[in-house]
Design an enzyme around this catalytic site. Structure first.
Site, PDB file in Angstrom:
ATOM      1  N   ASP A 179       0.850  -1.205   0.000  1.00 32.18           N
ATOM      2  CA  ASP A 179       0.000   0.000   0.000  1.00 32.18           C
ATOM      3  C   ASP A 179       0.884   1.253   0.000  1.00 32.18           C
ATOM      4  O   ASP A 179       2.099   1.168   0.074  1.00 32.18           O
ATOM      5  CB  ASP A 179      -0.967  -0.007   1.202  1.00 32.18           C
ATOM      6  CG  ASP A 179      -0.239   0.006   2.536  1.00 32.18           C
ATOM      7  OD1 ASP A 179       0.900  -0.494   2.604  1.00 32.18           O
ATOM      8  OD2 ASP A 179      -0.800   0.514   3.528  1.00 32.18           O
ATOM      9  N   HIS A 203       1.479  -8.839  -3.805  1.00 27.08           N
ATOM     10  CA  HIS A 203       0.490  -7.778  -3.559  1.00 27.08           C
ATOM     11  C   HIS A 203       1.279  -6.500  -3.282  1.00 27.08           C
ATOM     12  O   HIS A 203       1.583  -6.160  -2.139  1.00 27.08           O
ATOM     13  CB  HIS A 203      -0.397  -8.151  -2.367  1.00 27.08           C
ATOM     14  CG  HIS A 203      -1.483  -7.146  -2.102  1.00 27.08           C
ATOM     15  ND1 HIS A 203      -2.659  -7.114  -2.806  1.00 27.08           N
ATOM     16  CD2 HIS A 203      -1.564  -6.119  -1.217  1.00 27.08           C
ATOM     17  CE1 HIS A 203      -3.417  -6.119  -2.369  1.00 27.08           C
ATOM     18  NE2 HIS A 203      -2.773  -5.497  -1.393  1.00 27.08           N
ATOM     19  N   ASP A 252       0.943 -17.355  -4.913  1.00 21.71           N
ATOM     20  CA  ASP A 252       1.589 -16.253  -5.640  1.00 21.71           C
ATOM     21  C   ASP A 252       0.534 -15.547  -6.492  1.00 21.71           C
ATOM     22  O   ASP A 252       0.490 -15.716  -7.704  1.00 21.71           O
ATOM     23  CB  ASP A 252       2.734 -16.802  -6.499  1.00 21.71           C
ATOM     24  CG  ASP A 252       3.478 -15.674  -7.212  1.00 21.71           C
ATOM     25  OD1 ASP A 252       3.337 -14.505  -6.786  1.00 21.71           O
ATOM     26  OD2 ASP A 252       4.185 -15.969  -8.198  1.00 21.71           O
ATOM     27  N   GLU A 299       1.781 -10.211   0.211  1.00 19.48           N
ATOM     28  CA  GLU A 299       2.161  -8.794   0.224  1.00 19.48           C
ATOM     29  C   GLU A 299       3.630  -8.716   0.664  1.00 19.48           C
ATOM     30  O   GLU A 299       4.225  -9.713   1.083  1.00 19.48           O
ATOM     31  CB  GLU A 299       1.258  -8.006   1.196  1.00 19.48           C
ATOM     32  CG  GLU A 299       1.471  -6.501   1.106  1.00 19.48           C
ATOM     33  CD  GLU A 299       0.382  -5.664   1.799  1.00 19.48           C
ATOM     34  OE1 GLU A 299      -0.550  -6.244   2.380  1.00 19.48           O
ATOM     35  OE2 GLU A 299       0.485  -4.422   1.742  1.00 19.48           O
TER      36      GLU A 299
END
Ligand code: G3I
Ligand code: 9MR
Length: 591
Positions: free
Chosen positions: A190, A511, A553, A562
């Site tokens: 993020d 991610h 994956d 992530e």
């Protein structure tokens, strides 16, 4: 000839149909980065065999023959393993392992592992890549091609105009006040920046430098600052440190928990969305973690950046004073969302236990200033239970700092001895149980090892064992640490080397928003994915769901795939410390 021929077209079809094709797998698991000549060498066979021997092959010749161990069923999945221990073979070169009856789907001949290397400095590239991973997480500067290669990109979030959220408002900074809080690393996949998670990350990286300064002084990672006189690891740390300093309210010394969007950005490149950014409530964990990092940085940076070091000293003392006023202020995102708008739904890092942060901050402040008031607080927390570090559990970082410190006053010796005893006790339980696990790794001794971010458990166990080695010079601790480095780089039940861009099979779909959005096939390199996590909170359909195999994956699998700064840091420590130790010739333990 491939016996299971019928399966092959089916597997290929599956791979073609799936948007996230799993790479083909081998059935012999080993550290895909390789082995040191004079260290233990173990591969794990995970399918039935027709002959109990294994063969190490160079070109077409067998150079070493050994017996596989008895078959063992793993405690954390249905995987059955046999161990091939070829520690006694020490000659550098490129090899394969052959086991008769083993049929890898993707190999030209039966029973072969992929090629592997025995050589010196075989984790050098891993050490550099994992540290360089932080450069790719830099938020407010363009990543230029000469440093970032094909992953070059424009600057992301500038964070020059960040709003003080209603839950963070104070008399000098009422709601909506605009502050600047530029720089720092994105936390993970993020685009938000969290003080609590920066805490353990920075502490671990600074400790890596403090433990191996000569090694890190010569380690270059090709970042914009590589030509200056400061070691690259410290340049990288300083990039995040300067951001952290902006997160302290100058009026009272309290530190905001995070600089964040209200909600997670979409799967776009950094800086594409222009959603408002906020600093949210101050808290005790954030403020004490900040104090610890600033105090440690003041000590480490003094010879390199005296002014910054001085600012850090002052900031640490101010943060400590704030924490004394608010000794247990938790960040409770759900509660805050009921009281203030807009609701903030990004990562909470909501820790509710503060004893460990008190111990860590007091330790770093004491070791930097030698002011006895801080040592008193350390002593108050010496009966607290001690655990492996994670973002919410940091007392061990204080222990490590005490244990590396020289010239401590006599009155600290009882405390330091207790710290030493506890670190060694934990290290010894790891070592004692490692031999009995199906993959012969320290990782995976309990089901609880397989939490969200389990790979950081493996890496942090390795760091703990290397601390035990520094205390005793007993090589069994290096061997233990190496089992977990082997785990992270391929000797595990998933067949993956978990650091992007390393080994023969590593994650292709982390991610990680830049890796998803940049249109480049290869993910950004040097990033450690979370690893097996049977919690599977992302609700993706996992092919395997047992504790040690619950990894996929897939780029939506944020609970196992992530990446995050706090997971990379112990990987940086482990890979580079092993390199720095330069395992000497003549060092092969019997297993
Ligand atoms: O504390 C409980 C423990 O008592 C219990 O036994 C255990 C059983 O599952 O759960 C523990 O809580 C877990 C907590 O982490 C503490 O480790 C939660 O289940 C788990 O959901 C939680 O996961 C965290 C996750 O965010 C969700 O908040 C991860 O540790 C943390 O690394 C992760 O961090 C995210 C940020 O929020 C946002 N940025 C990305 C980053 C990485 O995924
Ligand atoms: O991308 C987010 C990741 O960084 C977090 O670790 C994770 C858990 O908080 O959440 C991810 O965002 C997802 C959100 O929680 C739910 N909707 C889908 C988002 C992207 O997968």
């Amino acid at each position: 000839m491939l016996k299971n021929k019928a399966a092959l077209p089916f597997l290929l079809l599956l791979a073609a149909l799936s948007g996230h094709a799993q790479q083909t797998v081998t059935t012999i698991q080993l550290n895909q980065s390789g082995f040191y000549p004079y260290a233990p060498k173990v591969a794990v066979v995970t399918v039935p065999v027709s002959d109990p021997h294994f063969y190490i092959i160079k070109d077409r010749d067998t150079v070493f023959r050994g017996m596989l161990s008895e078959e063992k069923t793993s405690a954390w999945s249905a995987t059955k393993t046999r161990i091939a221990d070829f520690s006694a073979w020490t000659r550098p070169g490129s090899y394969r392992i052959y086991v008769s009856g083993v049929q890898p789907v993707n190999s030209a001949s039966l029973g072969d592992s992929r090629n592997f290397i025995i050589g010196n400095e075989i984790h050098h590239a891993v050490g550099i890549a994992s540290l360089k991973g932080y450069y790719y997480q830099r938020s407010d500067m363009p990543l230029e091609e000469r440093f970032a290669g094909k992953w070059h990109r424009p600057a992301g979030h500038p964070d020059m105009q960040v709003l003080v959220h209603a839950g963070a408002a104070s008399s000098s900074r009422p709601v909506g006040t605009v502050i600047a809080t530029p720089g720092g690393w994105y936390d993970a996949g993020d685009y938000n920046k969290y003080i609590v998670n920066s805490g353990i990350t920075m502490g671990t990286l600074l400790s890596a430098y403090e433990d191996y300064p000569d090694y890190f002084k010569q380690l270059k990672t090709n970042i914009p600052e590589s030509t200056d006189a400061i070691p690259d690891i410290l340049n990288e740390v300083m990039y995040n440190l300067r951001w952290m300093l902006t997160m302290q309210d100058p009026a009272d010394g309290g530190v905001y928990n995070k600089c964040t969007n209200a909600a997670f950005d979409g799967m776009v490149m950094p800086g594409v969305t222009k959603a408002p950014r906020y600093v949210v409530a101050k808290g005790t964990t954030a403020t004490l973690d900040f104090a610890a990092v600033a105090a440690q940085a003041a000590r480490v940076l003094k010879p390199f950046a005296p002014q910054l070091a001085d600012s850090c000293s002052k900031a640490a003392a101010k943060a400590w004073a704030w924490a004394k006023q608010f000794p247990a202020l938790a960040y409770d995102q759900d509660k805050l969302n009921k009281m203030y708008a807009p609701a903030v739904t990004t990562g909470p890092y909501g820790d509710r236990y503060f004893s460990d942060e008190w111990l860590w901050a007091a330790s770093e402040l004491y070791l930097t200033t030698r002011d006895p008031q801080y040592f008193e607080v350390v002593q108050q927390h010496m009966s607290d239970k001690i655990k492996l570090p994670d973002w919410a559990e940091v007392s061990m970082l204080g222990y490590y700092s005490f244990l590396r410190s020289k010239d401590l006053p006599a009155n600290t010796s009882g405390t330091v001895t207790l710290m030493r005893t506890r670190v060694l006790e934990l290290a010894n339980t790891y070592i004692e149980r490692a031999g009995s696990s199906a993959f012969r790794t320290v990782m995976g001794q309990t089901a609880r090892d397989f939490i969200w971010g389990s790979n950081s458990v493996a890496a942090n166990e390795g760091v703990l064992l290397l601390n035990a080695y520094r205390l005793t010079r007993d090589r069994k601790y290096i061997d233990g640490a190496l089992t977990n480095l082997d785990y992270l780089l391929g000797r595990n039940a998933t067949h993956y080397s978990f650091l992007t861009g390393t080994g023969t099979q590593s994650p292709m779909h982390p991610h990680h928003r830049p890796s998803i959005a940049d249109g480049i096939t290869d993910p950004v390199p040097g990033l450690l994915v979370a690893g097996p996590n049977p919690g599977m909170q992302d609700k993706v359909r996992y092919e395997f769901t047992a504790p040690e195999t619950a990894y996929i994956d897939h780029d939506q699998a944020y609970a196992s795939n992530e990446i995050a700064i706090n997971w990379n840091a112990p990987m940086v420590y482990l890979a580079n410390a092993i390199e720095a130790l330069k395992l000497p010739a003549g060092y092969v333990r019997k297993h």
